[in-house]
Design a protein around this motif. Structure first.
Motif, mmCIF file in Angstrom:
data_model
loop_
_atom_site.group_PDB
_atom_site.id
_atom_site.type_symbol
_atom_site.label_atom_id
_atom_site.label_comp_id
_atom_site.label_asym_id
_atom_site.label_seq_id
_atom_site.Cartn_x
_atom_site.Cartn_y
_atom_site.Cartn_z
ATOM 1 N N VAL A 99 4.781 -3.622 -3.883
ATOM 2 C CA VAL A 99 4.367 -4.489 -4.985
ATOM 3 C C VAL A 99 5.370 -5.618 -5.219
ATOM 4 O O VAL A 99 6.564 -5.369 -5.339
ATOM 5 C CB VAL A 99 4.229 -3.671 -6.294
ATOM 6 C CG1 VAL A 99 3.968 -4.578 -7.489
ATOM 7 C CG2 VAL A 99 3.143 -2.616 -6.160
ATOM 8 N N LEU A 100 4.855 -6.842 -5.297
ATOM 9 C CA LEU A 100 5.598 -7.979 -5.825
ATOM 10 C C LEU A 100 4.937 -8.312 -7.146
ATOM 11 O O LEU A 100 3.760 -8.672 -7.181
ATOM 12 C CB LEU A 100 5.563 -9.184 -4.884
ATOM 13 C CG LEU A 100 6.143 -10.488 -5.447
ATOM 14 C CD1 LEU A 100 7.617 -10.321 -5.841
ATOM 15 C CD2 LEU A 100 5.978 -11.626 -4.456
ATOM 16 N N ILE A 101 5.677 -8.146 -8.240
ATOM 17 C CA ILE A 101 5.138 -8.382 -9.574
ATOM 18 C C ILE A 101 5.828 -9.588 -10.187
ATOM 19 O O ILE A 101 7.053 -9.714 -10.121
ATOM 20 C CB ILE A 101 5.297 -7.124 -10.475
ATOM 21 C CG1 ILE A 101 4.745 -7.355 -11.875
ATOM 22 C CG2 ILE A 101 6.738 -6.671 -10.562
ATOM 23 C CD1 ILE A 101 3.263 -7.379 -11.973
ATOM 24 N N GLU A 102 5.047 -10.451 -10.777
ATOM 25 C CA GLU A 102 5.623 -11.576 -11.501
ATOM 26 C C GLU A 102 6.316 -11.079 -12.755
ATOM 27 O O GLU A 102 5.895 -10.097 -13.364
ATOM 28 C CB GLU A 102 4.532 -12.582 -11.864
ATOM 29 C CG GLU A 102 4.249 -13.563 -10.767
ATOM 30 C CD GLU A 102 5.455 -14.407 -10.395
ATOM 31 O OE1 GLU A 102 6.179 -14.896 -11.282
ATOM 32 O OE2 GLU A 102 5.690 -14.573 -9.196
ATOM 33 N N LYS A 103 7.368 -11.750 -13.160
ATOM 34 C CA LYS A 103 8.100 -11.376 -14.369
ATOM 35 C C LYS A 103 7.229 -11.557 -15.608
ATOM 36 O O LYS A 103 6.333 -12.399 -15.585
ATOM 37 C CB LYS A 103 9.374 -12.191 -14.492
ATOM 38 C CG LYS A 103 9.097 -13.690 -14.680
ATOM 39 C CD LYS A 103 10.327 -14.427 -15.086
ATOM 40 C CE LYS A 103 10.075 -15.880 -15.220
ATOM 41 N NZ LYS A 103 9.087 -16.306 -16.156
ATOM 42 N N PRO A 104 7.413 -10.828 -16.642
ATOM 43 C CA PRO A 104 8.246 -9.633 -16.716
ATOM 44 C C PRO A 104 7.535 -8.474 -16.026
ATOM 45 O O PRO A 104 6.304 -8.444 -15.971
ATOM 46 C CB PRO A 104 8.353 -9.372 -18.225
ATOM 47 C CG PRO A 104 7.045 -9.852 -18.767
ATOM 48 C CD PRO A 104 6.701 -11.055 -17.921
ATOM 49 N N MET A 105 8.311 -7.534 -15.523
ATOM 50 C CA MET A 105 7.698 -6.392 -14.841
ATOM 51 C C MET A 105 6.724 -5.700 -15.783
ATOM 52 O O MET A 105 5.567 -5.464 -15.434
ATOM 53 C CB MET A 105 8.765 -5.408 -14.353
ATOM 54 C CG MET A 105 8.171 -4.189 -13.650
ATOM 55 S SD MET A 105 9.406 -3.043 -13.005
ATOM 56 C CE MET A 105 9.894 -2.148 -14.465
ATOM 57 N N VAL A 106 7.203 -5.342 -16.959
ATOM 58 C CA VAL A 106 6.396 -4.657 -17.971
ATOM 59 C C VAL A 106 6.869 -5.101 -19.352
ATOM 60 O O VAL A 106 7.799 -5.896 -19.473
ATOM 61 C CB VAL A 106 6.486 -3.121 -17.840
ATOM 62 C CG1 VAL A 106 5.828 -2.636 -16.546
ATOM 63 C CG2 VAL A 106 7.935 -2.656 -17.891
#
Length: 160
Positions: A99-106
């Motif tokens: 997974v590449l997640i855009e900021k913020p992660m959560v």
């Protein structure tokens, strides 16, 4: 080396930035599916593929639908509204995708711990995209501030 097969979840603004880069590097990355429910965003994304002379990958309404389609993906780029990140990440990890997640992660420590537990169970990779601090513009601004070249700093506002 074979191309990384990518599913893009959410095809709004930041996803289109990444997509522009991916479409220019066909030997390293290939988009094999797109998860998007907004028809207008689907249309503009479709246009990007056509303009690049690339085949338009299938669109899906959900990550689960993309999983069932057996696209051969081994990674996912998540660029959805922040409130959906935790579910999108965990579902993608359980699908066996890095997974590449855009900021913020959560949005909370509780959600972060949930992502970490899921990552640990699946053994897959989670990377948070936060490239702004690594940009040439930020490095140059830091140098100028450190040298006092722009006077006394009182505040910073930045827009992409």
């Amino acid at each position: 080396m074979s191309a990384t097969k990518v599913i893009i979840v959410g095809t709004g603004g930041i996803a289109k930035f990444h997509l522009g880069k991916i479409l220019k590097t066909p030997r390293s990355s290939k988009v094999v599916g797109l998860v998007e429910i907004n028809e207008a965003s689907r249309a503009t994304t479709r246009d990007l593929f056509i303009a690049a002379g690339r085949e338009v990958p299938p669109f899906f309404n959900s990550i689960n639908e993309a999983v069932k389609a057996k696209t051969g993906a081994n990674a996912v780029l998540i660029a959805t509204p922040h409130k959906f990140h935790v579910e999108n990440i965990c579902e993608s990890l359980r699908a066996g995708w890095d997974v590449l997640i855009e900021k913020p992660m959560v949005l909370s420590a509780v959600e972060a711990r949930r992502v970490i537990r899921t990552r640990d169970k699946t053994g897959k990779l989670v990377v948070i995209g936060f490239p702004g601090s690594l940009s040439a513009q930020i490095k140059k601004a830091k140098q100028m501030i450190a040298k006092g070249a722009i006077g006394r700093l009182t505040s910073i506002s930045a827009y992409a």
